[in-house]
Design an enzyme around this catalytic site. Structure first.
Site, PDB file in Angstrom:
ATOM      1  N   ARG A  34       0.846  -1.185   0.000  1.00  0.00           N
ATOM      2  CA  ARG A  34       0.000   0.000   0.000  1.00  0.00           C
ATOM      3  C   ARG A  34       0.889   1.245   0.000  1.00  0.00           C
ATOM      4  O   ARG A  34       1.965   1.253   0.586  1.00  0.00           O
ATOM      5  CB  ARG A  34      -0.903   0.018   1.243  1.00  0.00           C
ATOM      6  CG  ARG A  34      -2.025  -0.996   1.187  1.00  0.00           C
ATOM      7  CD  ARG A  34      -2.956  -0.879   2.374  1.00  0.00           C
ATOM      8  NE  ARG A  34      -2.325  -1.276   3.615  1.00  0.00           N
ATOM      9  CZ  ARG A  34      -1.856  -0.459   4.543  1.00  0.00           C
ATOM     10  NH1 ARG A  34      -1.983   0.854   4.398  1.00  0.00           N
ATOM     11  NH2 ARG A  34      -1.288  -0.922   5.622  1.00  0.00           N
ATOM     12  N   TYR A  36      -1.226  -3.395  -7.102  1.00  0.00           N
ATOM     13  CA  TYR A  36      -1.045  -4.196  -5.891  1.00  0.00           C
ATOM     14  C   TYR A  36      -2.264  -4.212  -4.964  1.00  0.00           C
ATOM     15  O   TYR A  36      -2.905  -3.187  -4.752  1.00  0.00           O
ATOM     16  CB  TYR A  36       0.179  -3.701  -5.104  1.00  0.00           C
ATOM     17  CG  TYR A  36       0.579  -4.719  -4.087  1.00  0.00           C
ATOM     18  CD1 TYR A  36       1.310  -5.833  -4.459  1.00  0.00           C
ATOM     19  CD2 TYR A  36       0.143  -4.618  -2.778  1.00  0.00           C
ATOM     20  CE1 TYR A  36       1.619  -6.809  -3.544  1.00  0.00           C
ATOM     21  CE2 TYR A  36       0.452  -5.592  -1.850  1.00  0.00           C
ATOM     22  CZ  TYR A  36       1.198  -6.694  -2.240  1.00  0.00           C
ATOM     23  OH  TYR A  36       1.495  -7.663  -1.334  1.00  0.00           O
ATOM     24  N   LYS A  39      -9.509  -2.329   1.466  1.00  0.00           N
ATOM     25  CA  LYS A  39      -9.230  -1.199   2.360  1.00  0.00           C
ATOM     26  C   LYS A  39     -10.002   0.052   1.925  1.00  0.00           C
ATOM     27  O   LYS A  39     -10.489   0.809   2.775  1.00  0.00           O
ATOM     28  CB  LYS A  39      -7.732  -0.904   2.375  1.00  0.00           C
ATOM     29  CG  LYS A  39      -6.852  -2.093   2.738  1.00  0.00           C
ATOM     30  CD  LYS A  39      -7.116  -2.605   4.126  1.00  0.00           C
ATOM     31  CE  LYS A  39      -6.036  -3.604   4.554  1.00  0.00           C
ATOM     32  NZ  LYS A  39      -6.318  -4.166   5.883  1.00  0.00           N
ATOM     33  N   HIS A  84     -10.624  -2.437  11.397  1.00  0.00           N
ATOM     34  CA  HIS A  84      -9.534  -3.307  10.955  1.00  0.00           C
ATOM     35  C   HIS A  84      -9.378  -4.441  11.964  1.00  0.00           C
ATOM     36  O   HIS A  84      -8.437  -4.463  12.754  1.00  0.00           O
ATOM     37  CB  HIS A  84      -8.252  -2.448  10.873  1.00  0.00           C
ATOM     38  CG  HIS A  84      -7.096  -3.092  10.188  1.00  0.00           C
ATOM     39  ND1 HIS A  84      -5.795  -2.706  10.420  1.00  0.00           N
ATOM     40  CD2 HIS A  84      -7.027  -4.065   9.256  1.00  0.00           C
ATOM     41  CE1 HIS A  84      -4.973  -3.427   9.664  1.00  0.00           C
ATOM     42  NE2 HIS A  84      -5.709  -4.263   8.950  1.00  0.00           N
ATOM     43  N   SER A 140      -1.128  -3.796  10.910  1.00  0.00           N
ATOM     44  CA  SER A 140      -0.620  -4.710   9.879  1.00  0.00           C
ATOM     45  C   SER A 140       0.602  -5.470  10.380  1.00  0.00           C
ATOM     46  O   SER A 140       1.485  -4.885  11.010  1.00  0.00           O
ATOM     47  CB  SER A 140      -0.230  -3.921   8.628  1.00  0.00           C
ATOM     48  OG  SER A 140      -1.354  -3.726   7.836  1.00  0.00           O
ATOM     49  N   ALA A 141       0.618  -6.753  10.087  1.00  0.00           N
ATOM     50  CA  ALA A 141       1.734  -7.636  10.442  1.00  0.00           C
ATOM     51  C   ALA A 141       1.938  -7.776  11.952  1.00  0.00           C
ATOM     52  O   ALA A 141       3.048  -7.988  12.422  1.00  0.00           O
ATOM     53  CB  ALA A 141       3.030  -7.204   9.750  1.00  0.00           C
ATOM     54  N   CYS A 142       0.852  -7.660  12.720  1.00  0.00           N
ATOM     55  CA  CYS A 142       0.932  -7.843  14.173  1.00  0.00           C
ATOM     56  C   CYS A 142       0.078  -9.003  14.664  1.00  0.00           C
ATOM     57  O   CYS A 142      -0.215  -9.091  15.853  1.00  0.00           O
ATOM     58  CB  CYS A 142       0.556  -6.555  14.884  1.00  0.00           C
ATOM     59  SG  CYS A 142       1.805  -5.270  14.702  1.00  0.00           S
ATOM     60  N   ASP A 146      -9.387  -9.743   8.865  1.00  0.00           N
ATOM     61  CA  ASP A 146      -8.867  -8.403   8.577  1.00  0.00           C
ATOM     62  C   ASP A 146      -9.867  -7.271   8.814  1.00  0.00           C
ATOM     63  O   ASP A 146      -9.467  -6.202   9.246  1.00  0.00           O
ATOM     64  CB  ASP A 146      -8.372  -8.346   7.123  1.00  0.00           C
ATOM     65  CG  ASP A 146      -7.403  -7.193   6.869  1.00  0.00           C
ATOM     66  OD1 ASP A 146      -6.423  -7.074   7.629  1.00  0.00           O
ATOM     67  OD2 ASP A 146      -7.634  -6.410   5.930  1.00  0.00           O
ATOM     68  N   ARG A 192       2.171 -12.072  -0.243  1.00  0.00           N
ATOM     69  CA  ARG A 192       0.849 -12.445   0.266  1.00  0.00           C
ATOM     70  C   ARG A 192       0.285 -13.673  -0.428  1.00  0.00           C
ATOM     71  O   ARG A 192       0.556 -13.914  -1.603  1.00  0.00           O
ATOM     72  CB  ARG A 192      -0.131 -11.283   0.014  1.00  0.00           C
ATOM     73  CG  ARG A 192       0.238  -9.970   0.707  1.00  0.00           C
ATOM     74  CD  ARG A 192      -0.442  -9.834   2.033  1.00  0.00           C
ATOM     75  NE  ARG A 192       0.052  -8.691   2.794  1.00  0.00           N
ATOM     76  CZ  ARG A 192      -0.561  -8.225   3.889  1.00  0.00           C
ATOM     77  NH1 ARG A 192      -1.664  -8.797   4.332  1.00  0.00           N
ATOM     78  NH2 ARG A 192      -0.065  -7.211   4.557  1.00  0.00           N
ATOM     79  N   PHE A 214       1.173 -17.294  19.632  1.00  0.00           N
ATOM     80  CA  PHE A 214       0.487 -18.208  18.706  1.00  0.00           C
ATOM     81  C   PHE A 214      -0.581 -19.033  19.453  1.00  0.00           C
ATOM     82  O   PHE A 214      -1.410 -18.447  20.148  1.00  0.00           O
ATOM     83  CB  PHE A 214       1.514 -19.051  17.941  1.00  0.00           C
ATOM     84  CG  PHE A 214       2.484 -18.171  17.175  1.00  0.00           C
ATOM     85  CD1 PHE A 214       2.090 -17.534  16.010  1.00  0.00           C
ATOM     86  CD2 PHE A 214       3.772 -17.931  17.646  1.00  0.00           C
ATOM     87  CE1 PHE A 214       2.959 -16.690  15.305  1.00  0.00           C
ATOM     88  CE2 PHE A 214       4.656 -17.093  16.955  1.00  0.00           C
ATOM     89  CZ  PHE A 214       4.237 -16.477  15.788  1.00  0.00           C
TER      90      PHE A 214
HETATM   91  P1  GTP Z   1      -2.380  -7.540   7.895  1.00  0.00           P
HETATM   92  O1  GTP Z   1      -2.890  -8.729   7.170  1.00  0.00           O
HETATM   93  O2  GTP Z   1      -1.268  -6.812   7.170  1.00  0.00           O
HETATM   94  O3  GTP Z   1      -3.428  -6.577   8.361  1.00  0.00           O
HETATM   95  O4  GTP Z   1      -1.605  -8.081   9.225  1.00  0.00           O
HETATM   96  P2  GTP Z   1      -2.018  -9.188  10.310  1.00  0.00           P
HETATM   97  O5  GTP Z   1      -2.356  -8.491  11.582  1.00  0.00           O
HETATM   98  O6  GTP Z   1      -2.963 -10.192   9.790  1.00  0.00           O
HETATM   99  O7  GTP Z   1      -0.615  -9.865  10.537  1.00  0.00           O
HETATM  100  P3  GTP Z   1      -0.201 -11.386  10.585  1.00  0.00           P
HETATM  101  O8  GTP Z   1      -1.109 -12.266  11.384  1.00  0.00           O
HETATM  102  O9  GTP Z   1       0.085 -11.827   9.215  1.00  0.00           O
HETATM  103  O10 GTP Z   1       1.150 -11.141  11.432  1.00  0.00           O
HETATM  104  C1  GTP Z   1       2.237 -11.870  11.182  1.00  0.00           C
HETATM  105  C2  GTP Z   1       3.422 -11.478  12.053  1.00  0.00           C
HETATM  106  O11 GTP Z   1       3.096 -11.480  13.443  1.00  0.00           O
HETATM  107  C3  GTP Z   1       4.470 -12.526  11.856  1.00  0.00           C
HETATM  108  O12 GTP Z   1       5.726 -11.918  11.960  1.00  0.00           O
HETATM  109  C4  GTP Z   1       4.208 -13.464  13.036  1.00  0.00           C
HETATM  110  O13 GTP Z   1       5.328 -14.242  13.341  1.00  0.00           O
HETATM  111  C5  GTP Z   1       3.847 -12.493  14.128  1.00  0.00           C
HETATM  112  N1  GTP Z   1       2.996 -13.069  15.173  1.00  0.00           N
HETATM  113  C6  GTP Z   1       1.683 -13.393  15.084  1.00  0.00           C
HETATM  114  N2  GTP Z   1       1.210 -13.863  16.253  1.00  0.00           N
HETATM  115  C7  GTP Z   1       2.261 -13.835  17.117  1.00  0.00           C
HETATM  116  C8  GTP Z   1       2.422 -14.182  18.498  1.00  0.00           C
HETATM  117  O14 GTP Z   1       1.483 -14.599  19.178  1.00  0.00           O
HETATM  118  N3  GTP Z   1       3.655 -14.005  19.038  1.00  0.00           N
HETATM  119  C9  GTP Z   1       4.712 -13.533  18.305  1.00  0.00           C
HETATM  120  N4  GTP Z   1       5.882 -13.383  18.904  1.00  0.00           N
HETATM  121  N5  GTP Z   1       4.596 -13.201  17.005  1.00  0.00           N
HETATM  122  C10 GTP Z   1       3.400 -13.338  16.426  1.00  0.00           C
HETATM  123 MN    MN Z   2      -3.748 -10.500   7.845  1.00  0.00          MN
HETATM  124 MN    MN Z   3      -4.927  -5.480   7.206  1.00  0.00          MN
END
Ligand code: GTP
Ligand code: MN
Ligand code: MN
Length: 604
Positions: free
Chosen positions: A79, A218, A227, A247, A269-271, A294, A386, A512
């Site tokens: 994005r 993209y 989005k 979100h 994102s990515a959390c 999402d 992705r 996890f």
């Molecule tokens: P978008 O799709 O971009 O909105 O992001 P998202 O929130 O769906 O992110 P996603 O679940 O793909 O996050 C992936 C990242 O978070 C990777 O680096 C994972 O390893 C990390 N991650 C997810 N859950 C955990 C957790 O419980 N502990 C840790 N340490 N890392 C985690």
């Molecule tokens: Mn996601």
């Molecule tokens: Mn997202």
């Protein structure tokens, strides 16, 4: 203007006048070779994927049925927040967190970019629906695009095609969403696998409920139902109509007693949203089912509870880090095929691979099309690569995922990535305090950098790049939503942090599947069966109150993960103040009140 004859333009399978005149207007402006009305059929998918393979955009995978690999132009991988605009009539309605331009000025600029921009290409008209088609009213849109990649992706991510046109009828309402990659072809000119333009605009006209996108192919820039519609435009609709477009993932938690709880969670994102949405609990007897990973649209039901619907029909998940250990249910979903993989790496036997996936490939083609070997020192897949896969293939999909009524939410989680300060879990005192937690949500840009406070950015409700109006007004809307409801029926709000680290930088909490232990504590709180200490920042359990049976992690680490350190929180205050100053005049006074109360509780 002279009436043009463009093949396909007059073969519209609709009598909807506003739609017909808009499609004609766009065709006359962009001058494609032909117009195709998408029907969403299996034959259409076949035709389009064949064409993309022929064009070199797609590589057919040998190991997953009906699945394809695509590599984008290296400049078109994510994005583009700095090119994303909220063009409200008044600048103050876009607020301090969005780029703004006068809507007439933006239309003039983009009209010149669109003029002739589909020359040599096919213009596709994609009727789509966000959320169930039998919703009342359905949330319809029509995307016009010159990208086959977009058509195929929309097949997975949305309900689309003939059934949507039927639902639209002769006069139904829809959001017009115009997209072009901005790469016209001259006669005889050879196309590239991933056409795009250096000039990019991702533009929203919130009052008109309209989207214009130019220059990028993209995901978030080009699949305009996601989005652009479901967050930015929908958040403006939600403000006007008293609901929430967020979100957030949606999950269903089932206790050993078969009691069902629905939870929504907002992480940047990515959390970890996709991970939590498909969680495999490690504690015996508990199960999770998925409804969304999402986006959540939440509105009050007749019983006064807040009900959530996922507007999407597919997962567009971050590939790197996804494996049989971290997210087995995502692996099972993509294994069934019918999926697209963008900017991952390609194995020599035409399968996909990315960082942290099982297997130790000795040779790959990386996302830039170059030879890759384990010693080459670079990632084989782009960090934002992705997978795009149908939700219907998810083995733990909740059967009610498609119910237009939605599911009643019992708890809302906010969370970010913080090495320090923020405890593993923390319950808000009440709705307004929970809104304050969301409004001050913070996250680190990457986990790799050393723990300096400067790394932290505020990402309110994980919506920073997605709020379609003024952020202060958005906070006020959240406060108002709470006031409009019966407090006892509102979801309880929690703040989680899976990412706190010890002195040697290791994660204090295993995360996890083990996050099910935190979900269990949350459910116990809802049922009045778990204790928590009132701290300065909220209600926090001690390690003894969590079910840690069978967990390898030392109890001292869990204690540390749960710690509320008053000095760390005092250091956080100036950062929150700075953020609230940025929000400025539109910040609700109730949020200032919450900050004052927090200071007092910290003895500051
Ligand atoms: P978008 O799709 O971009 O909105 O992001 P998202 O929130 O769906 O992110 P996603 O679940 O793909 O996050 C992936 C990242 O978070 C990777 O680096 C994972 O390893 C990390 N991650 C997810 N859950 C955990 C957790 O419980 N502990 C840790 N340490 N890392 C985690
Ligand atoms: Mn996601
Ligand atoms: Mn997202």
């Amino acid at each position: 203007m002279t009436a043009l004859t463009i093949p396909g333009l007059d073969q519209a399978p609709t009598t909807h006048e506003r739609l017909l005149s808009w499609v004609r207007e766009v065709a006359e402006l962009t001058t494609p070779d032909q117009v195709v009305w998408c029907d969403g059929s299996q034959q259409e998918w076949q035709r389009m994927t064949d064409r993309l393979v022929e064009a070199g955009t797609f590589t057919r995978l040998a190991k997953k049925p009906n699945s394809f690999y695509a590599a984008s132009d290296p400049s078109d991988v994510a994005r583009v927040e700095e090119r994303t605009y909220i063009c409200s009539a008044e600048e103050k309605d876009a607020g301090v967190t969005n780029n703004w331009m006068d809507p007439n000025e933006m239309k003039a600029t983009m009209t010149e970019l669109y003029r002739g921009c589909m020359r040599g290409r096919t213009m596709y008209v994609i009727p789509f629906c966000m959320g169930p088609l039998d919703a009342e009213p359905p949330k319809l849109g029509v995307e016009i695009t010159d990208s086959e990649y977009v058509v195929v992706s929309m097949h997975i991510m949305t309900r689309m095609g003939a059934k949507v046109l039927e639902r639209l009828g002769a006069a139904g309402d829809f959001v017009p969403a115009l997209h072009s990659v901005g790469a016209p072809l001259e006669p005889g000119q050879q196309d590239v696998p991933w056409p795009c333009n250096d000039i990019k605009y991702i533009t929203h006209f919130p009052e008109e409920r309209m989207i214009w996108s130019f220059g990028s192919g993209y995901g978030g820039n080009a699949l305009l139902g996601k989005k652009c519609y479901s967050l930015r435009i929908a958040s403006a609709m939600a403000r006007d109509e008293g609901w929430l477009a967020e979100h957030m993932l949606i999950l269903k938690l089932i206790s050993p007693e078969e009691k069902v709880y629905y939870v929504a969670a907002a992480f940047p994102s990515a959390c970890g949203k996709t991970n939590l949405a498909m969680l495999q609990p490690t504690i015996p007897g508990w199960r999770v089912e998925t409804l969304g990973d999402d986006i959540a649209w939440m509105r009050f039901g007749e019983d006064g509870r807040l009900y959530a619907v996922n507007p999407e029909a597919g997962f567009f998940g971050v590939a790197p880090g996804t494996n049989w250990n971290t997210n087995p249910n995502a692996m099972r979903t993509i294994e069934q095929g019918n999926s697209l993989f963008t900017n991952v790496a390609l194995t020599d036997d035409a399968d996909v691979w990315w960082e942290d996936m099982e297997g130790e490939p000795q040779h790959l083609t990386d996302w830039k099309g170059r030879d890759w070997t384990p010693d080459n020192g670079e990632n084989a897949a782009h960090p934002n690569s992705r997978y795009c896969t149908p939700m219907s293939q998810c083995p733990i999909l909740a059967p009610e995922w498609d119910d237009p009524k939605g599911v009643p939410i019992s708890a809302i989680l906010f969370g970010g990535r913080r090495k320090t300060t923020v405890p593993l879990v923390n319950e808000a005192f009440d709705w307004q305090h929970g809104v304050f937690m969301g409004a001050t949500l913070s996250s680190e840009k990457t986990a790799a950098a050393a723990g300096k406070v400067g790394d932290v950015r505020r990402d309110p409700m994980a919506m920073l790049p997605f709020i379609g109006y003024n952020v202060g007004d958005y906070f006020q809307h959240w406060v108002n939503v709470g006031k409009s409801a019966d407090a006892a029926k509102l979801p309880r709000i929690f703040y989680v942090n899976w990412f706190r680290r010890g002195e040697d930088k290791r994660f204090l909490w295993p995360g996890f599947g083990e996050n099910s232990r935190v979900l269990k504590w949350i459910v116990d709180r809802l049922e009045g069966n778990a204790a928590a200490a009132d701290t300065a920042i909220g209600r926090v359990p001690t390690a003894d109150e969590l079910d840690l049976g069978g967990l390898d992690t030392p109890k001292a680490d869990v204690d540390e993960a749960l710690k509320v350190d008053v000095e760390e929180w005092k250091a956080e205050l100036p950062l929150i103040e700075e953020w609230f100053d940025t929000v400025g005049d539109s910040l609700p006074s109730s949020m200032r009140d919450e900050l004052v109360a927090l200071k007092q509780r910290l003895g500051h």
